[in-house]
Design a protein around this motif. Structure first.
Motif, PDB file in Angstrom:
ATOM      1  N   ALA A  13      -0.418  -0.238   5.957  1.00 54.48           N
ATOM      2  CA  ALA A  13      -1.803  -0.089   6.403  1.00 54.48           C
ATOM      3  C   ALA A  13      -2.092   1.311   6.940  1.00 54.48           C
ATOM      4  O   ALA A  13      -3.252   1.683   7.095  1.00 54.48           O
ATOM      5  CB  ALA A  13      -2.108  -1.129   7.478  1.00 54.48           C
ATOM      6  N   ALA A  14      -1.049   2.071   7.211  1.00 53.16           N
ATOM      7  CA  ALA A  14      -1.223   3.405   7.799  1.00 53.16           C
ATOM      8  C   ALA A  14      -1.640   4.414   6.732  1.00 53.16           C
ATOM      9  O   ALA A  14      -1.325   4.258   5.548  1.00 53.16           O
ATOM     10  CB  ALA A  14       0.076   3.842   8.462  1.00 53.16           C
ATOM     11  N   PRO A  15      -2.350   5.462   7.124  1.00 54.06           N
ATOM     12  CA  PRO A  15      -2.730   6.503   6.159  1.00 54.06           C
ATOM     13  C   PRO A  15      -1.510   7.307   5.713  1.00 54.06           C
ATOM     14  O   PRO A  15      -0.447   7.230   6.315  1.00 54.06           O
ATOM     15  CB  PRO A  15      -3.713   7.372   6.944  1.00 54.06           C
ATOM     16  N   GLY A  16      -1.733   8.081   4.656  1.00 53.00           N
ATOM     17  CA  GLY A  16      -0.672   8.953   4.150  1.00 53.00           C
ATOM     18  C   GLY A  16       0.250   8.290   3.155  1.00 53.00           C
ATOM     19  O   GLY A  16       1.419   8.671   3.030  1.00 53.00           O
ATOM     20  N   GLN A  17      -0.268   7.309   2.432  1.00 53.61           N
ATOM     21  CA  GLN A  17       0.550   6.597   1.441  1.00 53.61           C
ATOM     22  C   GLN A  17       0.778   7.465   0.208  1.00 53.61           C
ATOM     23  O   GLN A  17      -0.050   8.279  -0.119  1.00 53.61           O
ATOM     24  CB  GLN A  17      -0.129   5.286   1.050  1.00 53.61           C
ATOM     25  N   PRO A  18       1.894   7.315  -0.460  1.00 55.63           N
ATOM     26  CA  PRO A  18       2.965   6.357  -0.193  1.00 55.63           C
ATOM     27  C   PRO A  18       4.052   6.914   0.734  1.00 55.63           C
ATOM     28  O   PRO A  18       4.981   6.203   1.085  1.00 55.63           O
ATOM     29  CB  PRO A  18       3.538   6.093  -1.578  1.00 55.63           C
ATOM     30  N   GLN A  19       3.929   8.180   1.144  1.00 53.47           N
ATOM     31  CA  GLN A  19       4.988   8.797   1.952  1.00 53.47           C
ATOM     32  C   GLN A  19       5.228   8.063   3.267  1.00 53.47           C
ATOM     33  O   GLN A  19       6.367   7.970   3.726  1.00 53.47           O
ATOM     34  CB  GLN A  19       4.693  10.278   2.203  1.00 53.47           C
ATOM     35  N   THR A  20       4.183   7.523   3.864  1.00 54.95           N
ATOM     36  CA  THR A  20       4.334   6.774   5.116  1.00 54.95           C
ATOM     37  C   THR A  20       5.242   5.569   4.901  1.00 54.95           C
ATOM     38  O   THR A  20       6.154   5.312   5.688  1.00 54.95           O
ATOM     39  CB  THR A  20       2.956   6.330   5.647  1.00 54.95           C
ATOM     40  N   ALA A 145      12.662  -4.777  -0.942  1.00 49.73           N
ATOM     41  CA  ALA A 145      12.181  -4.123  -2.166  1.00 49.73           C
ATOM     42  C   ALA A 145      10.743  -4.483  -2.545  1.00 49.73           C
ATOM     43  O   ALA A 145      10.009  -3.600  -2.998  1.00 49.73           O
ATOM     44  CB  ALA A 145      13.127  -4.423  -3.328  1.00 49.73           C
ATOM     45  N   PRO A 146      10.281  -5.718  -2.377  1.00 49.10           N
ATOM     46  CA  PRO A 146       8.912  -6.032  -2.808  1.00 49.10           C
ATOM     47  C   PRO A 146       7.821  -5.201  -2.124  1.00 49.10           C
ATOM     48  O   PRO A 146       6.750  -5.028  -2.702  1.00 49.10           O
ATOM     49  CB  PRO A 146       8.770  -7.522  -2.482  1.00 49.10           C
ATOM     50  N   VAL A 147       8.073  -4.671  -0.941  1.00 46.14           N
ATOM     51  CA  VAL A 147       7.032  -3.859  -0.296  1.00 46.14           C
ATOM     52  C   VAL A 147       6.757  -2.579  -1.076  1.00 46.14           C
ATOM     53  O   VAL A 147       5.724  -1.948  -0.877  1.00 46.14           O
ATOM     54  CB  VAL A 147       7.350  -3.523   1.183  1.00 46.14           C
ATOM     55  N   LEU A 148       7.656  -2.219  -1.976  1.00 46.35           N
ATOM     56  CA  LEU A 148       7.479  -1.008  -2.780  1.00 46.35           C
ATOM     57  C   LEU A 148       6.545  -1.212  -3.975  1.00 46.35           C
ATOM     58  O   LEU A 148       6.114  -0.232  -4.588  1.00 46.35           O
ATOM     59  CB  LEU A 148       8.838  -0.514  -3.285  1.00 46.35           C
ATOM     60  N   VAL A 149       6.224  -2.441  -4.309  1.00 46.14           N
ATOM     61  CA  VAL A 149       5.442  -2.706  -5.514  1.00 46.14           C
ATOM     62  C   VAL A 149       4.138  -1.900  -5.568  1.00 46.14           C
ATOM     63  O   VAL A 149       3.879  -1.226  -6.570  1.00 46.14           O
ATOM     64  CB  VAL A 149       5.202  -4.226  -5.705  1.00 46.14           C
ATOM     65  N   PRO A 150       3.303  -1.898  -4.532  1.00 49.26           N
ATOM     66  CA  PRO A 150       2.045  -1.138  -4.665  1.00 49.26           C
ATOM     67  C   PRO A 150       2.282   0.366  -4.909  1.00 49.26           C
ATOM     68  O   PRO A 150       1.585   0.979  -5.733  1.00 49.26           O
ATOM     69  CB  PRO A 150       1.320  -1.358  -3.334  1.00 49.26           C
ATOM     70  N   ALA A 151       3.237   0.936  -4.205  1.00 49.62           N
ATOM     71  CA  ALA A 151       3.511   2.373  -4.363  1.00 49.62           C
ATOM     72  C   ALA A 151       4.067   2.683  -5.743  1.00 49.62           C
ATOM     73  O   ALA A 151       3.709   3.705  -6.358  1.00 49.62           O
ATOM     74  CB  ALA A 151       4.480   2.848  -3.285  1.00 49.62           C
ATOM     75  N   PHE A 152       4.924   1.813  -6.269  1.00 52.44           N
ATOM     76  CA  PHE A 152       5.485   2.051  -7.594  1.00 52.44           C
ATOM     77  C   PHE A 152       4.430   1.874  -8.675  1.00 52.44           C
ATOM     78  O   PHE A 152       4.409   2.613  -9.650  1.00 52.44           O
ATOM     79  CB  PHE A 152       6.687   1.149  -7.845  1.00 52.44           C
TER      80      PHE A 152
END
Length: 159
Positions: A13-20, A145-152
């Motif tokens: 939810a924090a800004p600066g995605q996906p690096q955050t 690992a599933p938390v990476l799905v949106p960034a990937f």
């Protein structure tokens, strides 16, 4: 002790995605099982492309390598199973760049497939000294690992 999934969900939810998210995941996996090298790769055909690295001098972001048509690729990318390599022989079996990995003092690895809609879209990769990782280290890392799905998915869409 804080739940790593709660920390990672908040980081989404924090800004600066996906690096955050990537930095939070690096910290959480360090606390869970430790690592000296932490990278994230998304799948692009037979290649994997690096989108995060905590050691960019040796493993820069945007680096690519062909891994699909390898025994490691079959195990992780096709069969969607985590890979646990406990020693330098396991590193040599899996990676053509095993000399660079060894020169960094690394000799064990956990690779976790990131899966969405039945397809492997990337991998989370942790490396440390030889014999550092054991079977009981795989599940706590794999559940993240599933938390990476949106960034990937975003990385793949940016191709």
């Amino acid at each position: 002790m804080t739940d790593p999934l709660a920390v990672l969900a908040a980081s989404l939810a924090a800004p600066g995605q996906p690096q955050t998210l990537f930095a939070a995941l690096e910290r959480e996996t360090q606390a869970l099982v430790g690592h000296k090298l932490f990278t994230l790769l998304f799948v692009d055909g037979a290649d994997v492309a690096r989108i995060y690295s905590n050691r960019p001098a040796e493993y820069p972001v945007s680096g690519r390598k062909t891994m699909g048509a390898t025994p490691w690729g079959k195990h992780v990318l096709e069969e969607q199973r985590p890979y646990l390599g406990r020693d330098r022989e396991a590193i040599r079996w899996a990676f053509f760049d095993h000399d660079l990995i060894g020169s960094m003092g690394l000799g064990s690895v956990i690779n976790v497939p990131v899966i969405y809609d039945g397809t492997t879209i990337g991998t989370m990769n942790l490396l440390d000294v030889e014999h550092h990782y054991r079977e009981e280290h795989v599940a706590p890392v794999a559940r993240l690992a599933p938390v990476l799905v949106p960034a990937f998915l975003a990385a793949r869409a940016g191709l």
